[in-house]
Scaffold this motif. Sequence first.
Motif, PDB file in Angstrom:
ATOM      1  N   VAL A 120      35.625  37.377  37.151  1.00 12.05           N
ATOM      2  CA  VAL A 120      35.482  36.418  36.049  1.00 12.05           C
ATOM      3  C   VAL A 120      36.158  37.043  34.824  1.00 12.05           C
ATOM      4  CG1 VAL A 120      33.893  35.132  34.597  1.00 12.05           C
ATOM      5  CG2 VAL A 120      33.353  35.523  37.017  1.00 12.05           C
ATOM      6  N   THR A 121      37.280  36.463  34.415  1.00  6.67           N
ATOM      7  CA  THR A 121      38.055  37.044  33.313  1.00  6.67           C
ATOM      8  C   THR A 121      37.672  36.460  31.966  1.00  6.67           C
ATOM      9  OG1 THR A 121      39.820  35.409  33.585  1.00  6.67           O
ATOM     10  CG2 THR A 121      40.001  37.456  34.850  1.00  6.67           C
ATOM     11  N   SER A 122      37.130  35.231  31.943  1.00  9.20           N
ATOM     12  CA  SER A 122      36.711  34.644  30.662  1.00  9.20           C
ATOM     13  C   SER A 122      35.690  33.552  30.931  1.00  9.20           C
ATOM     14  CB  SER A 122      37.910  34.071  29.900  1.00  9.20           C
ATOM     15  OG  SER A 122      38.438  32.954  30.578  1.00  9.20           O
ATOM     16  N   ILE A 123      34.833  33.317  29.917  1.00 10.28           N
ATOM     17  CA  ILE A 123      33.822  32.258  29.985  1.00 10.28           C
ATOM     18  C   ILE A 123      33.930  31.462  28.689  1.00 10.28           C
ATOM     19  CG2 ILE A 123      31.377  31.723  30.213  1.00 10.28           C
ATOM     20  CD1 ILE A 123      31.002  34.425  31.573  1.00 10.28           C
ATOM     21  N   ALA A 124      33.849  30.131  28.827  1.00 12.14           N
ATOM     22  CA  ALA A 124      33.900  29.268  27.649  1.00 12.14           C
ATOM     23  C   ALA A 124      32.809  28.216  27.753  1.00 12.14           C
ATOM     24  CB  ALA A 124      35.257  28.598  27.523  1.00 12.14           C
ATOM     25  N   ALA A 202      34.314  28.977  33.606  1.00 17.71           N
ATOM     26  CA  ALA A 202      34.654  30.389  33.868  1.00 17.71           C
ATOM     27  C   ALA A 202      35.999  30.441  34.590  1.00 17.71           C
ATOM     28  CB  ALA A 202      33.572  31.053  34.709  1.00 17.71           C
ATOM     29  N   ARG A 203      36.903  31.249  34.088  1.00 16.64           N
ATOM     30  CA  ARG A 203      38.207  31.459  34.743  1.00 16.64           C
ATOM     31  C   ARG A 203      38.047  32.615  35.736  1.00 16.64           C
ATOM     32  NH1 ARG A 203      42.933  31.801  30.818  1.00 16.64           N
ATOM     33  NH2 ARG A 203      42.915  29.549  31.098  1.00 16.64           N
ATOM     34  N   VAL A 204      38.291  32.332  37.013  1.00 10.79           N
ATOM     35  CA  VAL A 204      38.069  33.292  38.101  1.00 10.79           C
ATOM     36  C   VAL A 204      39.422  33.771  38.612  1.00 10.79           C
ATOM     37  CG1 VAL A 204      37.014  33.667  40.356  1.00 10.79           C
ATOM     38  CG2 VAL A 204      35.939  32.107  38.707  1.00 10.79           C
ATOM     39  N   ASP A 205      39.583  35.081  38.666  1.00  7.64           N
ATOM     40  CA  ASP A 205      40.811  35.705  39.191  1.00  7.64           C
ATOM     41  C   ASP A 205      40.685  35.806  40.713  1.00  7.64           C
ATOM     42  OD1 ASP A 205      43.006  37.180  39.833  1.00  7.64           O
ATOM     43  OD2 ASP A 205      42.612  38.804  38.407  1.00  7.64           O
ATOM     44  N   LEU A 206      41.242  34.791  41.424  1.00  3.27           N
ATOM     45  CA  LEU A 206      41.153  34.761  42.877  1.00  3.27           C
ATOM     46  C   LEU A 206      41.990  35.848  43.523  1.00  3.27           C
ATOM     47  CD1 LEU A 206      41.160  30.930  43.582  1.00  3.27           C
ATOM     48  CD2 LEU A 206      39.223  32.480  43.453  1.00  3.27           C
ATOM     49  N   SER A 207      43.064  36.273  42.835  1.00  5.07           N
ATOM     50  CA  SER A 207      43.872  37.353  43.381  1.00  5.07           C
ATOM     51  C   SER A 207      43.052  38.639  43.481  1.00  5.07           C
ATOM     52  CB  SER A 207      45.107  37.580  42.497  1.00  5.07           C
ATOM     53  OG  SER A 207      45.940  36.458  42.506  1.00  5.07           O
ATOM     54  N   ARG A 208      42.237  38.921  42.446  1.00  4.35           N
ATOM     55  CA  ARG A 208      41.366  40.108  42.482  1.00  4.35           C
ATOM     56  C   ARG A 208      40.317  39.970  43.587  1.00  4.35           C
ATOM     57  NH1 ARG A 208      39.187  44.203  39.077  1.00  4.35           N
ATOM     58  NH2 ARG A 208      40.792  43.812  37.531  1.00  4.35           N
ATOM     59  N   LEU A 209      39.748  38.742  43.724  1.00  7.75           N
ATOM     60  CA  LEU A 209      38.760  38.509  44.773  1.00  7.75           C
ATOM     61  C   LEU A 209      39.363  38.740  46.155  1.00  7.75           C
ATOM     62  CD1 LEU A 209      36.536  35.422  43.903  1.00  7.75           C
ATOM     63  CD2 LEU A 209      35.833  37.760  44.351  1.00  7.75           C
ATOM     64  N   LEU A 210      40.614  38.212  46.330  1.00  9.44           N
ATOM     65  CA  LEU A 210      41.265  38.360  47.621  1.00  9.44           C
ATOM     66  C   LEU A 210      41.542  39.832  47.922  1.00  9.44           C
ATOM     67  CD1 LEU A 210      42.552  37.002  50.071  1.00  9.44           C
ATOM     68  CD2 LEU A 210      44.676  36.814  48.771  1.00  9.44           C
ATOM     69  N   THR A 211      41.992  40.573  46.922  1.00 13.73           N
ATOM     70  CA  THR A 211      42.255  42.002  47.122  1.00 13.73           C
ATOM     71  C   THR A 211      40.970  42.758  47.487  1.00 13.73           C
ATOM     72  OG1 THR A 211      44.059  41.875  45.520  1.00 13.73           O
ATOM     73  CG2 THR A 211      43.209  44.056  46.053  1.00 13.73           C
ATOM     74  N   SER A 212      39.887  42.412  46.797  1.00 10.72           N
ATOM     75  CA  SER A 212      38.604  43.079  47.093  1.00 10.72           C
ATOM     76  C   SER A 212      38.133  42.740  48.499  1.00 10.72           C
ATOM     77  CB  SER A 212      37.562  42.656  46.063  1.00 10.72           C
ATOM     78  OG  SER A 212      37.966  43.021  44.761  1.00 10.72           O
ATOM     79  N   ALA A 213      38.288  41.465  48.914  1.00 11.26           N
ATOM     80  CA  ALA A 213      37.843  41.061  50.243  1.00 11.26           C
ATOM     81  C   ALA A 213      38.657  41.760  51.323  1.00 11.26           C
ATOM     82  CB  ALA A 213      37.958  39.547  50.382  1.00 11.26           C
ATOM     83  N   VAL A 214      39.975  41.892  51.091  1.00 15.73           N
ATOM     84  CA  VAL A 214      40.816  42.565  52.072  1.00 15.73           C
ATOM     85  C   VAL A 214      40.444  44.033  52.164  1.00 15.73           C
ATOM     86  CG1 VAL A 214      43.188  43.268  52.582  1.00 15.73           C
ATOM     87  CG2 VAL A 214      42.718  40.934  51.832  1.00 15.73           C
ATOM     88  N   ARG A 215      40.216  44.679  51.005  1.00 16.72           N
ATOM     89  CA  ARG A 215      39.845  46.088  51.001  1.00 16.72           C
ATOM     90  C   ARG A 215      38.475  46.308  51.668  1.00 16.72           C
ATOM     91  NH1 ARG A 215      39.667  46.753  45.960  1.00 16.72           N
ATOM     92  NH2 ARG A 215      41.912  47.075  45.713  1.00 16.72           N
ATOM     93  N   PHE A 216      37.559  45.358  51.439  1.00 17.61           N
ATOM     94  CA  PHE A 216      36.218  45.487  52.008  1.00 17.61           C
ATOM     95  C   PHE A 216      36.238  45.366  53.528  1.00 17.61           C
ATOM     96  CE2 PHE A 216      32.263  43.439  53.433  1.00 17.61           C
ATOM     97  CZ  PHE A 216      31.348  44.396  53.069  1.00 17.61           C
TER      98      PHE A 216
END
Length: 787
Positions: A120-124, A202-216
């Motif tokens: 989550v990079t930002s919340i408005a 909330a703006r969600v960085d899916l690229s970061r999520l995808l990287t974390s899921a692949v690493r996990f």
Amino acid sequence: MPADSSVTAVADAFQKLTTSDQIPKVTKYGLWASWAALVLLAACLIVVSFLVIDSERRAEEIRLQQSTDLVVQSLESRILGTAELLQKTSMRLMQVQNGRFPMASAELSATTLMEERSEVTSIALVTKENEVIRSWTSSVSPTIERRQVGALLTEKELTAAVARVFITDTSEITPLYTLKDTQLVYADLIVPTPSSQQVLVARVDLSRLLTSAVRFSSNDRYRFVFLENGDYVLEGDREQSTDAESAVRYEAPLTLLGRRSDVKTTILGTSFDHALSATNKVPVFLVAGLSVMLALTLAWLFYYQRQQHRSHRLLAAEYSLRRAMSESAVVGLRVTDREGRIIYVNETFQKILGCEASDLLGQRPPYTYWLEDIHERLDEILKAGNPTPEPVTFLARRKSGEVFHAEVRLSPLEDENGRSLGYIGALYDVTAQALAREEVLAANDRFTRVVQSLNSSLAVLSDSDELYFANRGYERLFGRSSEGAVRLLESLRTLPEAEHREGLYDEATERWFDVRVRPLVWTKGENARLMIATDITARRELEIAREQQLRRAEATQRLVTMGEMASSLAHELNQPLAAISNYAGGAYTMLENGTLSSERCRTAFERIENQAVRAGKIIQRIRGFAKKTDAKLEPVLVSKVIQETMELANIQARKLNARLEIDLEENLPTLRGDEVMLEQLLLNLLKNAMEAVFESDNHTIRVRVARLEAHQNMVRFEVIDHGPGISDEEKARLFDAFYSTKSEGMGMGLNICRSIAELHGGRLGITDTPGGGATFSFTVPVWTGEA
């Protein structure tokens, strides 16, 4: 005899170029059998390799499918968990009824959430009107574009999702998107809050999520990318995908928040070729073992063939030579024996001459395609024994009768023992090069003629003042030495920039030159200087005579102006003289009556002295204006030009009942000009204006001085009158010499005024005054520190 037999065998081999090889049939069958066995072995190896690779590929597809499904499940559960956590946190982030935020609690809650959920990079906090009333940004992974408080949401997909959340009171997520200048994939997660007027975005960085899921999931050897409706979300992913067309791919649907939308979102998993056999090493060893077996078989076969060909080495070498010559398509090749008889020609040779090989084989020198006998020249070159013989250029004739320029290069043909078998010749069609060379020579001749016929003196000098080239014009004035050019260049270097347009005077030749210098590169790459000196003596003498004539005309015009203003000047001088007479007479009378006290005497003398000084200034001003001087461009103040001119102009204005107004722009710069000439120019225009308004209702004449807006390095003087004006026909001839609109005028005033303006580097022009009348204007350059 052995040598002759070898030569004969070579000749027969060249003549039988298109026939089959003369290798024994047993040897031929043995070769075919060996190659057949090798082909069968290679085929078996290829089939086994394909089976192994196909089996491994199927296993890799299953592993990739499992890994992709695991990544999708991880993403979906993570997004769902983030939405639930946002809903729990919304109570502390929403705005209270009085319009204020619980600042400390909201800031801490937002920061804690974004630290726990780094994607989550930002919340408005957004209202129903799509207005951002509160915004938080992650310190872990700050976003590039932050939603500003008070701004409105403009994204179509986002505003639609916000509207649905207000209606359904359930969480929504937008389609995937990217931000400018990034290679990251984002989605906006919208969750309702306890307030019916506010939602959280909330703006969600899916690229970061995808990287974390692949690493996990420990699937780093696979690459996963986002697709929407079958198209890549990131352009960089598209470019990388085209580099591996044979890679294993699997596409799994991605359903965020458990609901399907109109946009089909999927995860594409890719396993490249280098990942195959990464877990199972058995196929690698199997293929490697078979490759080693094939290499050993190939080595054995090569040894066997080497033994077979040992007895046919000479024939194989000759055959290879024939193949190389026959397949050459760049140059025409012919082979002759030691007597010069042609025994072989390739296809290119035949195409160049436009004939068949049968027309050439067997010919002896001189050959039919020679237009000139070059046999002796070729013999001399061959006898010289030069390892790189010189080419021979001659005129040749094709079978059609067409004549062309040809070039031949000969080399001896020897066997492995160094014995001469004949000669091999390379034939080139150099017609284009010959014609181009002739054109270059003709162009050089034309250029030389043009340069030599120039009236200007042209010379090329090196950096050390060596004379590389000089035309006849230069030699006629300065001889064949570089001294004249060096002298001119040195004079040009020391000549001020402002005097370049006037030319350069050479005392040795007593002539004026317009000298131009340009750097250039000489024939062998040396740095050089090209000097062109044009003799402008006649033109310069005319210019000098014209300048002298202009000075005389200017002086005459000033005297004429003084003559035209004589009555006004006499009246102006009469006033102080009459006052002096009155003061002296009054003092004399009081002296006779005995009433002249010391105080009265002092007052009378002071007034007489003041009037005498006034008369002296009038006479001094007239003398300074009428005095003949050479033009000298130097710094001139605008205020001084105006003051000196108005002192004389006011005398004429009082006589002609004209009213002069001055409009000076503030902070005017210093001018570059001749003060007397500028006063003469301005006074002439004022005198003409006063005469023009004499019979008009409006006797006002306005003098306006300001900088040009388009050219800040120029100042414009304007003399504006409201007289009868000037017609378009008169304007066309107004500045011509001896043309005047006044019956008693000489027609030289405005012509001289224009010459003065142009001498200063400016221009004199005329326009119509709005409401009637004429406006004369001229420009003067600003002083830049250079005379």
